[in-house]
Design a protein around this motif. Structure first.
Motif: not given
Length: 231
Positions: A77-83, A183-190
């Motif tokens: 599963k992807e875990q967003l670290v930062r943009l 960010m998108s809700k998908k990325d925010l969720a991650s």
């Protein structure tokens, strides 16, 4: 990176180098020297700039576009670290050690990245010590952010994580407390360790409580800041 477009224009390099906080305090002559050692590479939306396990041997500076840094959990599963936005950089650990990347960097739109090889940049760190201080400052900021994120995952509810994220995004200059989601809700969720469905449901619940108003997909008005921080 052979398949990507390389931009060798001096103006492009200079614009890129002068954007970065770790360089912009340097004088014109010093910037020119760094600029001459920089190459510019373009990526299309969705292209991977580097992936986990790749050799970390360069500093990547975002000139135009947006990049997301993420890791994959053991479950895949992807875990967003930062943009990263223009002026931001990644790959800084390569400056001090021979290592491999522990995350992925992906272009979120058409993106132009300036690349400086480790061996070259290490020479600049010795020549211009002030750059090292700026990089250490950035390390400190990222460590604090990472520790805060880890603490929230282990001790706070999803609703609290969302509330804290929203209040941290508030534009202090704006009296109307408008938040523009970066960010998108998908990325925010991650990023917050949950699912897009949960994000949407929690936003709706906060709106029903009269704490926020969803003005658009990315624009949210905070109606009751103090109460939001208590959820």
């Amino acid at each position: 990176m052979e398949k990507h477009n390389h931009d060798h224009s001096l103006e492009s390099h200079k614009a890129c180098v002068s954007l970065v906080p770790i360089f912009k305090h340097l004088d014109e002559e010093q910037l020119d020297e760094i600029m001459a050692a920089t190459r510019s590479v373009s990526f299309e939306k969705g292209e991977i700039i580097y992936r986990e396990g790749d050799e970390a041997d360069s500093l990547y500076i975002i000139h135009k576009g947006k990049v997301r840094i993420y890791r994959l959990t053991e479950a895949g599963k992807e875990q967003l670290v930062r943009l990263l936005n223009p002026g931001d950089f990644t790959g800084e650990t390569a400056l001090f050690t021979d290592s491999v990347h522990e995350s992925y960097a992906e272009a979120m739109m058409e993106t132009k990245v300036c690349v400086i090889q480790r061996s070259v940049l290490q020479g600049f760190l010795l020549k211009f010590p002030s750059i090292s201080l700026k990089i250490l400052q950035e390390f400190s900021n990222r460590l604090n952010t990472s520790e805060t994120q880890t603490t929230r995952f282990s001790s706070e509810t999803v609703e609290t994580r969302i509330a804290l994220f929203l209040t941290e995004q508030m534009d202090q200059k704006n009296d109307r407390n408008i938040v523009y989601l970066p960010m998108s809700k998908k990325d925010l969720a991650s990023y917050l360790g949950t699912t897009p469905e949960t994000i949407s449901r929690k936003f709706a619940e906060l709106e029903a409580k009269g704490l926020i108003r969803q003005k658009s997909t990315r624009q949210i008005e905070i109606l009751e800041v103090d109460e939001l921080l208590l959820v």
